[in-house]
Design an enzyme around this catalytic site. Sequence first.
Site: not given
Length: 405
Positions: A97, A206
């Site tokens: 990430s 996400h």
Amino acid sequence: MPIPRPGLAFLFPGVGSQYPGMAAKWARRYSIFRETLNEASDELGVDLFGLCADPEAGDRLNRQVESQLALLAMGVGLYRVFREEIGVPATHLAGHSLGEYTALCCAGAMSLADALRLVRLRGEAVSRIAEELDGGMMWVLDLDADRVERICRHWIEDGSAVYPAIVDGPRQVAISAPGADLKRAAAEFEARGARVFPLRVSGPFHTPLMRGAAEELKEALAGVTIAKTAVPVLSGVNALPHPGGTAGAALLTDQLVSPVRWDKVQSRLIADGVGAAVELGPGRVLSFIAARNGGRLRVRPVDDHADFDAVGAALRLGPDDAPQVLDSCLRVAVSAPARRHGPDVVRHFRRLADWRHASPGVRPAGAEGALACLDVLNELLVAKGLDGAERRSSIAAAAGGRVWA
């Protein structure tokens, strides 16, 4: 034939790995680490040095924007220390990430100043969107990832906004959803035999629910040059090397609305013959994930060590490693597929077996002995007809996550 050297990956963790005082021991010992935190602080007009090193800064460190900036600066600082103190070059970089920005910065795709600016904007954008949504994230463990994804698709088709957000392994998935949907999903997954745990985050990250933040980031990325790197940086969206340019910017935009496919990143590293990885950040999140997924990728967290002398000693083949490497060579020799058969396969295997049963004075010893075992294994794999990529992966497994000059 020369032994194919296993690859070395630098891995950078994301939000959730931070803890108060996480940079203190590195700041005391390494000037280049202190200089990096000061450089980042000057660029932002924020005391990142204190944020990373102060054991009383926990509340600030856990804020969305501050945590991302702190992890970026710390990751770059640790990378610079590794380069100066150990110097073994990486063959791959990747980040989980937020860690993807750290990896891109360290690989030379963007400057630290640009990375800090983008990460601050990214953090601010996702915070704004998260405040508008009553949502969160939850781990779904011990249920096949494919099954979790199918169930989420079915719910989405029925009008629920439950998305797979992180896939760390075959049975380790995080889902994102608005609050009411998340509560219903938790009950249903538990009924199907999963273990569920909430993540300490304040938004459904996400997922397509972050589209507004992605549009803000897209505009900012249009003003940044993303270079194609000499060493591949694997994208968390598709586990492929970042291409640089507008395609690289598109991947970073997609990252906000797509699941993190860390399972595919790990598989790609293994397939590329990476035998050792170093987790350059606080904590042990990525090493834990790798171990939970079978340990084929050996990840060494720098946080396990007091200094980089100890990091280097743990990473390199050392004087005590020969017995373990010899045992691993025998296991790999037996399990490796045979595309050709012949007397050389038997001869090389017998040599390894004879060493295993020899007296200590005859058995290979030291780092040189470990390399001798790997050399015989390599010749055995050649005799079996394995190609270069297959031999590299097998040698990496036998080396046990260590590298050599």
